[in-house]
Design a protein around this motif. Structure first.
Motif, short mmCIF file in Angstrom:
data_model
loop_
_atom_site.label_atom_id
_atom_site.label_comp_id
_atom_site.label_asym_id
_atom_site.label_seq_id
_atom_site.Cartn_x
_atom_site.Cartn_y
_atom_site.Cartn_z
N UNK A 71 0.87 -1.05 -0.01
CA UNK A 71 -0.01 -0.06 -0.02
C UNK A 71 0.63 1.21 -0.04
N UNK A 72 2.23 1.05 0.12
CA UNK A 72 3.09 2.28 0.02
C UNK A 72 3.26 2.94 -1.21
N UNK A 73 3.78 4.21 -0.88
CA UNK A 73 3.93 4.92 -2.26
C UNK A 73 5.12 4.56 -2.74
N UNK A 74 5.55 4.90 -4.07
CA UNK A 74 6.61 4.48 -4.87
C UNK A 74 7.20 5.59 -5.68
N UNK A 75 8.58 5.43 -5.91
CA UNK A 75 9.10 6.46 -6.63
C UNK A 75 10.13 5.68 -7.79
N UNK A 76 9.90 6.22 -9.13
CA UNK A 76 10.38 5.69 -10.05
C UNK A 76 11.24 6.72 -11.03
N UNK A 77 12.21 6.18 -11.79
CA UNK A 77 13.15 6.92 -12.62
C UNK A 77 12.74 5.94 -14.02
N UNK A 78 12.41 6.79 -15.07
CA UNK A 78 11.88 6.09 -16.43
C UNK A 78 12.34 6.86 -17.51
N UNK A 79 12.61 6.21 -18.74
CA UNK A 79 12.89 6.59 -19.94
C UNK A 79 11.64 6.24 -20.75
N UNK A 80 10.85 7.31 -21.31
CA UNK A 80 9.76 6.91 -22.40
C UNK A 80 10.36 7.23 -23.86
N UNK A 81 10.00 6.27 -24.58
CA UNK A 81 10.38 6.47 -25.94
C UNK A 81 9.32 6.96 -26.56
N UNK A 82 9.52 8.22 -27.25
CA UNK A 82 8.12 8.67 -28.09
C UNK A 82 8.54 8.50 -29.58
N UNK A 83 7.60 7.91 -30.22
CA UNK A 83 7.47 7.82 -31.58
C UNK A 83 7.48 6.33 -32.03
N UNK A 84 7.36 5.30 -30.90
CA UNK A 84 7.24 3.94 -31.07
C UNK A 84 6.05 3.25 -30.12
N UNK A 85 5.16 2.66 -30.66
CA UNK A 85 4.13 1.95 -29.87
C UNK A 85 4.45 0.55 -29.81
N UNK A 86 4.32 0.05 -28.71
CA UNK A 86 4.76 -1.66 -28.65
C UNK A 86 3.26 -2.26 -28.06
N UNK A 87 3.04 -3.62 -28.13
CA UNK A 87 1.71 -4.18 -27.56
C UNK A 87 1.72 -4.18 -26.13
N UNK A 88 3.01 -4.30 -25.65
CA UNK A 88 3.07 -4.31 -23.96
C UNK A 88 3.17 -2.80 -23.58
N UNK A 89 3.34 -2.00 -23.98
CA UNK A 89 3.95 -0.48 -23.66
C UNK A 89 5.08 -0.49 -23.10
N UNK A 90 5.98 -1.47 -23.33
CA UNK A 90 7.44 -1.38 -22.90
C UNK A 90 8.32 -1.89 -23.82
N UNK A 91 9.53 -1.86 -23.68
CA UNK A 91 10.39 -2.35 -24.55
C UNK A 91 10.62 -3.65 -25.06
N UNK A 92 10.05 -4.48 -24.02
CA UNK A 92 9.86 -5.91 -24.17
C UNK A 92 8.76 -6.35 -25.13
N UNK A 93 7.91 -5.62 -25.38
CA UNK A 93 6.78 -5.90 -26.46
C UNK A 93 7.19 -5.72 -27.92
N UNK A 94 6.29 -6.36 -28.63
CA UNK A 94 6.49 -6.00 -30.25
C UNK A 94 6.03 -4.75 -30.92
N UNK A 95 6.74 -4.33 -31.62
CA UNK A 95 6.63 -2.89 -32.14
C UNK A 95 5.52 -2.97 -33.03
N UNK A 96 4.63 -2.05 -32.71
CA UNK A 96 3.17 -2.02 -33.37
C UNK A 96 3.34 -0.75 -34.66
N UNK A 97 3.83 0.25 -34.05
CA UNK A 97 3.85 1.41 -35.01
C UNK A 97 4.78 2.35 -34.66
N UNK A 98 5.65 2.98 -35.76
CA UNK A 98 6.65 4.04 -35.62
C UNK A 98 6.07 5.21 -36.35
#
Length: 312
Positions: A71-98
């Protein structure tokens, strides 16, 4: 047929692991269990295989209090890649569109993330462990099935751009401080959709989970090196006390007689209990010898009723 016997040491405590990329949270649990030769181990909030960082593990009786870390709050550092969509919404997924994002500016990104600060409604991604009619959503997603998901209320306490790198596939580094249940992949998807280019999470690192920071975390490499050919006990000094998940709660101390009855499920009188809390508040309960007995709730007549007990 009798229940399968569990093997391993009966140890209690909390281990803060710096989760490596590529492992599921269950993989981490099983590896820690083997390293410590522990009878019972559990994690306190799953991280995606892609993610790294703070993952508290509870051993033995400490697992009874893991919900407080979930139930605790969390903090994240993340890099978003813009211009590329994947089926899982992360880099492990299949690229759907660029889409060529060369025209994207830092100012546009800053404007786009502004509505996602504070209290927001977020639709969980299909690739998540949430269940629909008993089936995890990620299993349905792998079969090409998409179901409607209800938006959930979360709070984004801080959503800050740390760096921006333009290009055909642009990248933005963000710091996100958020409430439980927040999906960083959904933040990336929403940002990409609002900008018109699509986006996904390229990297994700949890730097804080409740009271625990990345500075407190240890790695499997370090634990394996330290243990070597020694017995598992050599690693026990890394374990935090089993009441660590509830360390934010006020503490009360019981004499031997009261501790005896409390540990057997009976409410007990605690002198001046209202000085440390109000009716309904949950408190940590200790024997006067220092032994942690569990947590209890303050009742309307000034007693403390057991809520979750430790079994010695």
């Amino acid at each position: 047929m009798g229940r399968k016997r569990k093997f391993g040491r009966l140890i209690d405590g909390v281990l803060i692991i710096d989760k490596p990329a590529g492992m599921t949270s269950n993989d981490v649990v099983q590896k820690a269990k083997r390293l410590y030769f522990a009878n019972k181990t559990g994690h306190t909030g799953a991280l995606d295989p892609l993610a790294t960082g703070v993952l508290p593990l509870c051993f033995g009786e400490a697992t009874k209090f893991s919900q407080y870390l979930l139930d605790a709050n969390k903090t994240y550092l993340s890099t978003f890649r813009i211009g590329m969509t994947t089926d899982t919404a992360d880099a492990d997924g299949k690229v759907l569109k660029e889409v060529d994002a060369s025209a994207l500016t830092l100012a546009q990104v800053e404007t786009a993330i502004t509505p996602y600060r504070g209290d927001i409604k977020q639709i969980p991604p299909m690739y998540s462990a949430l269940k629909k009619d008993g089936q995890p959503l990620y299993k349905l997603a792998r079969e090409g099935i998409e179901v409607e998901r209800a938006a959930r209320a979360v709070t984004i306490f801080n959503y800050e751009i740390k760096d921006f790198r333009g290009g055909e596939i642009a990248e933005v580094d963000v710091l996100v401080e958020c409430s439980k249940g927040t999906y960083i992949r959904s933040l990336a998807e929403d940002l990409g959709r609002d900008l018109g280019f699509g986006a996904h999470v390229a990297t994700l690192r949890r730097t804080q989970a409740g009271p625990f920071s990345i500075e407190q975390a240890t790695t499997f490499d370090a634990l394996e090196t330290e243990r070597g050919d020694e017995r598992a006990e050599v690693l026990d000094h890394h374990l935090l006390p089993m009441d660590t998940p509830v360390a934010q709660l006020a503490a009360v101390e019981l004499d031997q007689n009261s501790g005896f009855y409390f540990s057997r499920g009976q409410p007990v009188i605690v002198n001046q209990v209202y000085r440390i809390g109000d009716e309904g508040d949950t408190v940590r309960v200790f024997q006067d010898t220092g032994e942690f007995l569990g947590v209890g709730d303050i009742t309307d007549d000034g007693r403390v009723a057991p809520k979750r007990l430790v079994v010695s």
